[in-house]
Each structure stands twice: as structure tokens, then as C-alpha cells.
Design a protein around this motif. Structure first.
Motif, PDB file in Angstrom:
ATOM      1  N   SER A  56       0.788  -1.275  -0.057  1.00  0.00           N
ATOM      2  CA  SER A  56       0.016   0.060  -0.094  1.00  0.00           C
ATOM      3  C   SER A  56       0.949   1.390   0.151  1.00  0.00           C
ATOM      4  O   SER A  56       0.290   2.362  -0.672  1.00  0.00           O
ATOM      5  N   ALA A  57       2.067   1.115   0.460  1.00  0.00           N
ATOM      6  CA  ALA A  57       2.849   2.525   0.546  1.00  0.00           C
ATOM      7  C   ALA A  57       3.511   2.572  -0.936  1.00  0.00           C
ATOM      8  O   ALA A  57       3.871   3.725  -1.132  1.00  0.00           O
ATOM      9  N   PHE A  58       3.736   1.641  -1.530  1.00  0.00           N
ATOM     10  CA  PHE A  58       4.197   1.958  -2.978  1.00  0.00           C
ATOM     11  C   PHE A  58       3.235   1.649  -3.985  1.00  0.00           C
ATOM     12  O   PHE A  58       3.604   1.320  -5.181  1.00  0.00           O
ATOM     13  N   ALA A  59       2.216   1.568  -3.734  1.00  0.00           N
ATOM     14  CA  ALA A  59       1.139   1.375  -4.814  1.00  0.00           C
ATOM     15  C   ALA A  59       0.850   2.755  -5.779  1.00  0.00           C
ATOM     16  O   ALA A  59       1.040   3.783  -5.063  1.00  0.00           O
ATOM     17  N   LEU A  60       0.790   2.531  -6.881  1.00  0.00           N
ATOM     18  CA  LEU A  60       0.629   3.705  -7.897  1.00  0.00           C
ATOM     19  C   LEU A  60      -0.741   4.203  -7.583  1.00  0.00           C
ATOM     20  O   LEU A  60      -1.605   3.383  -7.400  1.00  0.00           O
ATOM     21  N   PRO A  61      -1.049   5.498  -7.800  1.00  0.00           N
ATOM     22  CA  PRO A  61      -2.405   5.879  -7.748  1.00  0.00           C
ATOM     23  C   PRO A  61      -3.245   5.410  -8.804  1.00  0.00           C
ATOM     24  O   PRO A  61      -2.887   5.082  -9.942  1.00  0.00           O
ATOM     25  N   THR A  62      -4.323   5.052  -8.581  1.00  0.00           N
ATOM     26  CA  THR A  62      -5.476   4.623  -9.177  1.00  0.00           C
ATOM     27  C   THR A  62      -6.367   5.695  -9.804  1.00  0.00           C
ATOM     28  O   THR A  62      -7.092   5.087 -10.828  1.00  0.00           O
TER      29      THR A  62
END
Length: 109
Positions: A56-62
Motif C-alpha cells: 500500500s505504501a508503494f502502490a501507484l495511484p489508481t
């Protein structure tokens, strides 16, 4: 911060995040270990799933990003107004120097 790095190191090495292992990593790095801090961190880490936190910390914006069509240019005025509004919000959210001084004096006074 060093404690968190040590936890991440143990996690990436697929080692048990225990007080002993964490203490060994910190001591190997030349860091004086605070027992209370060590116990609190180990207890907190046992309650979370580190893999999920990292994802979740390194997830790309959706949310999609609006890109203007080629050859067209958006008016500059709305951008300037938005920048001014953001500056005002930042000023409101910031802590004043007086509040900061009071907080520090409460800690060290």
C-alpha cells in the motif's frame, strides 16, 4: 528510524522479527538499543502484515490523470487560483512558532 530499518531488513531476509534478532541487527550496526523501544516495536509489528503495508505504501495511484489534448492549452488562471488556495491551506495547517515553542518547552521544561 533505525529500528524500522532493522525490522524491514529482518523481514526481507525472511527472519523472525523478535527482540533478540532485532537487537542483534541494531548492535551490529553500532546502535545503542533502548529496551522499551525495542519491546514496543516488536509488539506493534506482530499486529501488522508488513507485506500489505509495503504494497500500500508503494502502490501507484489508481485515479486517472487528466492530460490535455495535443495542440490545446488549458487556461493559466485556474492553475494560479488553485496554487493560491493550496498556499492558504498550507498556512492554516502549519504549526505556528509559538505553538512549536510551547510544545518543546512542555517536553523539556
Amino acid at each position: 528510524m533505525e529500528y524500522v530499518y532493522a525490522v524491514l531488513l529482518l523481514h526481507s531476509a525472511k527472519r523472525d522479527i523478535s527482540e533478540d534478532n532485532l537487537r542483534r541487527v541494531l548492535e551490529a550496526a553500532g546502535i545503542a538499543v533502548d529496551d522499551i523501544r525495542l519491546k514496543a516495536l516488536v509488539a506493534a509489528v506482530k499486529e501488522i502484515n508488513i507485506d500489505d503495508v509495503l504494497k500500500s505504501a508503494f502502490a501507484l495511484p489508481t485515479t486517472p490523470v487528466a492530460v490535455p489534448a495535443t495542440g490545446t492549452q488549458a487556461p493559466a488562471a485556474p492553475a494560479k487560483e488553485e496554487a493560491k488556495a493550496e498556499e492558504k491551506e498550507e498556512k492554516k495547517e502549519g504549526v505556528s512558532e509559538e505553538e512549536l515553542a510551547e510544545g518543546l518547552s512542555a517536553l523539556f521544561g
